[in-house]
Design a protein around this motif. Structure first.
Motif, PDB file in Angstrom:
ATOM      1  N   GLY A   1      -0.981 -16.646 -18.336  1.00 60.47           N
ATOM      2  CA  GLY A   1      -0.297 -15.528 -17.710  1.00 60.47           C
ATOM      3  C   GLY A   1       0.691 -15.971 -16.651  1.00 60.47           C
ATOM      4  O   GLY A   1       0.725 -17.146 -16.249  1.00 60.47           O
ATOM      5  N   PRO A   2       1.525 -15.055 -16.158  1.00 66.98           N
ATOM      6  CA  PRO A   2       2.530 -15.402 -15.150  1.00 66.98           C
ATOM      7  C   PRO A   2       1.903 -15.756 -13.798  1.00 66.98           C
ATOM      8  O   PRO A   2       0.790 -15.337 -13.488  1.00 66.98           O
ATOM      9  N   GLU A   3       2.633 -16.513 -13.018  1.00 64.73           N
ATOM     10  CA  GLU A   3       2.254 -16.781 -11.634  1.00 64.73           C
ATOM     11  C   GLU A   3       2.787 -15.652 -10.756  1.00 64.73           C
ATOM     12  O   GLU A   3       3.938 -15.237 -10.904  1.00 64.73           O
ATOM     13  N   ILE A   4       1.936 -15.168  -9.847  1.00 65.94           N
ATOM     14  CA  ILE A   4       2.314 -14.038  -8.993  1.00 65.94           C
ATOM     15  C   ILE A   4       2.168 -14.428  -7.523  1.00 65.94           C
ATOM     16  O   ILE A   4       1.137 -14.966  -7.117  1.00 65.94           O
ATOM     17  N   GLU A   5       3.198 -14.140  -6.746  1.00 68.45           N
ATOM     18  CA  GLU A   5       3.123 -14.219  -5.285  1.00 68.45           C
ATOM     19  C   GLU A   5       3.344 -12.803  -4.758  1.00 68.45           C
ATOM     20  O   GLU A   5       4.351 -12.171  -5.072  1.00 68.45           O
ATOM     21  N   LEU A   6       2.417 -12.331  -3.946  1.00 70.43           N
ATOM     22  CA  LEU A   6       2.449 -10.950  -3.461  1.00 70.43           C
ATOM     23  C   LEU A   6       2.454 -10.939  -1.943  1.00 70.43           C
ATOM     24  O   LEU A   6       1.595 -11.558  -1.303  1.00 70.43           O
ATOM     25  N   PHE A   7       3.420 -10.233  -1.366  1.00 72.05           N
ATOM     26  CA  PHE A   7       3.571 -10.150   0.088  1.00 72.05           C
ATOM     27  C   PHE A   7       3.901  -8.715   0.498  1.00 72.05           C
ATOM     28  O   PHE A   7       4.250  -7.885  -0.336  1.00 72.05           O
ATOM     29  N   MET A   8       3.828  -8.472   1.794  1.00 73.55           N
ATOM     30  CA  MET A   8       4.326  -7.229   2.383  1.00 73.55           C
ATOM     31  C   MET A   8       5.419  -7.596   3.380  1.00 73.55           C
ATOM     32  O   MET A   8       5.186  -8.391   4.300  1.00 73.55           O
TER      33      MET A   8
ATOM     34  N   SER B   1      -2.491 -12.331   3.785  1.00 72.08           N
ATOM     35  CA  SER B   1      -3.444 -11.259   3.522  1.00 72.08           C
ATOM     36  C   SER B   1      -4.253 -10.952   4.767  1.00 72.08           C
ATOM     37  O   SER B   1      -4.796 -11.852   5.418  1.00 72.08           O
ATOM     38  N   GLY B   2      -4.331  -9.664   5.120  1.00 75.42           N
ATOM     39  CA  GLY B   2      -5.030  -9.224   6.319  1.00 75.42           C
ATOM     40  C   GLY B   2      -4.122  -8.950   7.493  1.00 75.42           C
ATOM     41  O   GLY B   2      -4.571  -8.374   8.491  1.00 75.42           O
ATOM     42  N   ASN B   3      -2.841  -9.316   7.392  1.00 75.53           N
ATOM     43  CA  ASN B   3      -1.912  -9.072   8.487  1.00 75.53           C
ATOM     44  C   ASN B   3      -1.594  -7.588   8.618  1.00 75.53           C
ATOM     45  O   ASN B   3      -1.918  -6.778   7.746  1.00 75.53           O
ATOM     46  N   GLU B   4      -0.906  -7.251   9.710  1.00 70.41           N
ATOM     47  CA  GLU B   4      -0.547  -5.862   9.980  1.00 70.41           C
ATOM     48  C   GLU B   4       0.852  -5.541   9.476  1.00 70.41           C
ATOM     49  O   GLU B   4       1.718  -6.416   9.388  1.00 70.41           O
TER      50      GLU B   4
ATOM     51  N   LEU C   1       2.077   5.427   4.702  1.00 65.25           N
ATOM     52  CA  LEU C   1       0.697   4.994   4.508  1.00 65.25           C
ATOM     53  C   LEU C   1      -0.142   5.380   5.725  1.00 65.25           C
ATOM     54  O   LEU C   1       0.345   5.429   6.858  1.00 65.25           O
ATOM     55  N   SER C   2      -1.399   5.637   5.483  1.00 64.38           N
ATOM     56  CA  SER C   2      -2.291   6.015   6.581  1.00 64.38           C
ATOM     57  C   SER C   2      -2.632   4.795   7.424  1.00 64.38           C
ATOM     58  O   SER C   2      -2.642   3.650   6.947  1.00 64.38           O
ATOM     59  N   VAL C   3      -2.926   5.038   8.687  1.00 61.28           N
ATOM     60  CA  VAL C   3      -3.309   3.960   9.602  1.00 61.28           C
ATOM     61  C   VAL C   3      -4.656   3.406   9.175  1.00 61.28           C
ATOM     62  O   VAL C   3      -5.566   4.149   8.800  1.00 61.28           O
ATOM     63  N   GLY C   4      -4.770   2.077   9.196  1.00 61.33           N
ATOM     64  CA  GLY C   4      -6.048   1.448   8.869  1.00 61.33           C
ATOM     65  C   GLY C   4      -5.939   0.402   7.783  1.00 61.33           C
ATOM     66  O   GLY C   4      -4.847  -0.047   7.425  1.00 61.33           O
ATOM     67  N   GLN C   5      -7.083   0.027   7.235  1.00 58.41           N
ATOM     68  CA  GLN C   5      -7.186  -1.038   6.249  1.00 58.41           C
ATOM     69  C   GLN C   5      -6.763  -0.555   4.863  1.00 58.41           C
ATOM     70  O   GLN C   5      -7.108   0.543   4.431  1.00 58.41           O
ATOM     71  N   HIS C   6      -6.010  -1.415   4.131  1.00 55.93           N
ATOM     72  CA  HIS C   6      -5.590  -1.099   2.769  1.00 55.93           C
ATOM     73  C   HIS C   6      -5.719  -2.339   1.886  1.00 55.93           C
ATOM     74  O   HIS C   6      -5.675  -3.480   2.364  1.00 55.93           O
ATOM     75  N   ASN C   7      -5.839  -2.074   0.581  1.00 53.48           N
ATOM     76  CA  ASN C   7      -5.887  -3.132  -0.418  1.00 53.48           C
ATOM     77  C   ASN C   7      -4.852  -2.828  -1.495  1.00 53.48           C
ATOM     78  O   ASN C   7      -4.691  -1.684  -1.904  1.00 53.48           O
TER      79      ASN C   7
ATOM     80  N   ASP D   1      -4.862  -7.774   1.152  1.00 57.88           N
ATOM     81  CA  ASP D   1      -5.277  -6.757   2.112  1.00 57.88           C
ATOM     82  C   ASP D   1      -4.257  -6.691   3.227  1.00 57.88           C
ATOM     83  O   ASP D   1      -3.616  -7.707   3.578  1.00 57.88           O
ATOM     84  N   PHE D   2      -4.092  -5.501   3.803  1.00 56.85           N
ATOM     85  CA  PHE D   2      -3.222  -5.369   4.964  1.00 56.85           C
ATOM     86  C   PHE D   2      -3.688  -4.195   5.809  1.00 56.85           C
ATOM     87  O   PHE D   2      -4.417  -3.312   5.330  1.00 56.85           O
ATOM     88  N   VAL D   3      -3.277  -4.207   7.058  1.00 55.44           N
ATOM     89  CA  VAL D   3      -3.682  -3.179   8.014  1.00 55.44           C
ATOM     90  C   VAL D   3      -2.430  -2.479   8.523  1.00 55.44           C
ATOM     91  O   VAL D   3      -1.511  -3.118   9.032  1.00 55.44           O
TER      92      VAL D   3
END
Length: 254
Positions: free
Chosen positions: A116-123, A130-133, A198-204, A222-224
């Motif tokens: 399968g393809p290689e995936i890089e996912l960021f915000m 992962s886990g940053n705000e 998006l709502s405030v808080g933890q998201h996946n 994951d991100f907050v």
């Protein structure tokens, strides 16, 4: 498949002075669809040509361009007319056109590809971990790579590029139309997709993509979402200041 062509003036003469970029979008055949017959209306059939086989960017040098890509397994195997739509730009002027004098369909040689393809996912940026705000309106950034290219056709059941926020599979985000291959390289490309309110808080966030040989890969982050705007890491250069300075800082908004 390799496609070549040139940018011309209205008389059909090649513009050898045109050097820039061209964005080709290659479509599969027309498909027949039917209206839902809402409000008691009689349903009827109509044709659309919207399944994208390939979309990328190619260099235009002295008016000429050339690009290649691998035909996905998920095309409709019936024989019919395809379509290529072009848009070119050299920073001063632009050009557009279309080409339909070709047929597409049938089964070709099978690609020996089981990965399968290689995936890089960021915000928001590649610096994201992962886990940053983030802010309430972050941008999903996806970078995809595969030796034969990414499947964006949309005709194979379950073979779309999709994102799922917080395991809400009733609202899957289909990203096929947001993918664009990199310049002169059908093997890699990227997606930029804005997320809103998006709502405030933890998201996946989970993302799944398929290559043209129908191999898939899935990844997640994951991100907050932070409720209040803030800045930190403020610095300036040069320091001490003489006649000007540049301020650098981090913030949590898109």
């Amino acid at each position: 498949v390799t496609i070549s062509g040139y940018v011309a003036n209205f008389s059909g003469n090649k513009l050898t002075s045109f050097t820039g970029e061209i964005t080709p979008t290659v479509y599969d055949k027309e498909i027949l669809m039917e209206t839902m017959g809402n409000a008691g209306e009689t349903s009827f059939n109509f044709k659309v040509q919207e399944n994208v086989i390939y979309k990328g960017i190619a260099s235009v040098v002295n008016g000429e361009f050339l690009f290649s890509f691998v035909i996905p397994k998920d095309i409709s195997y019936s024989i019919g007319k395809g379509k290529v739509v072009y848009y070119a730009n050299n920073g001063e002027t632009d050009a557009h056109g279309a080409f339909e004098n070709f047929v597409i369909g049938g089964a070709g040689a099978q690609t020996a590809d089981n990965q399968g393809p290689e995936i890089e996912l960021f915000m928001d940026s590649r610096d994201f971990m992962s886990g940053n705000e983030t802010g309430k309106n972050p941008t999903m950034l996806v970078f995809l790579t595969d030796e034969n290219g990414i499947n964006t056709v949309g005709t194979g059941i379950g073979h779309d590029i999709t994102a799922v926020l917080d395991d809400d599979y009733s609202n899957i985000i289909v990203l096929n139309n947001y993918y664009q291959a990199n310049i002169d390289d059908y093997r890699s490309g990227e997606i930029q997709f804005p997320l809103k309110n998006l709502s405030v808080g933890q998201h996946n966030l989970k993302l799944k993509a398929w290559d043209v040989a129908n191999n898939s890969t899935e990844t997640e982050i994951d991100f907050v979402v932070h409720g209040d705007f803030f800045i930190d890491g403020v610095s300036n250069y040069p320091n001490p200041v003489y006649d000007h300075t540049f301020f650098i800082f981090n913030h949590n908004e898109a």
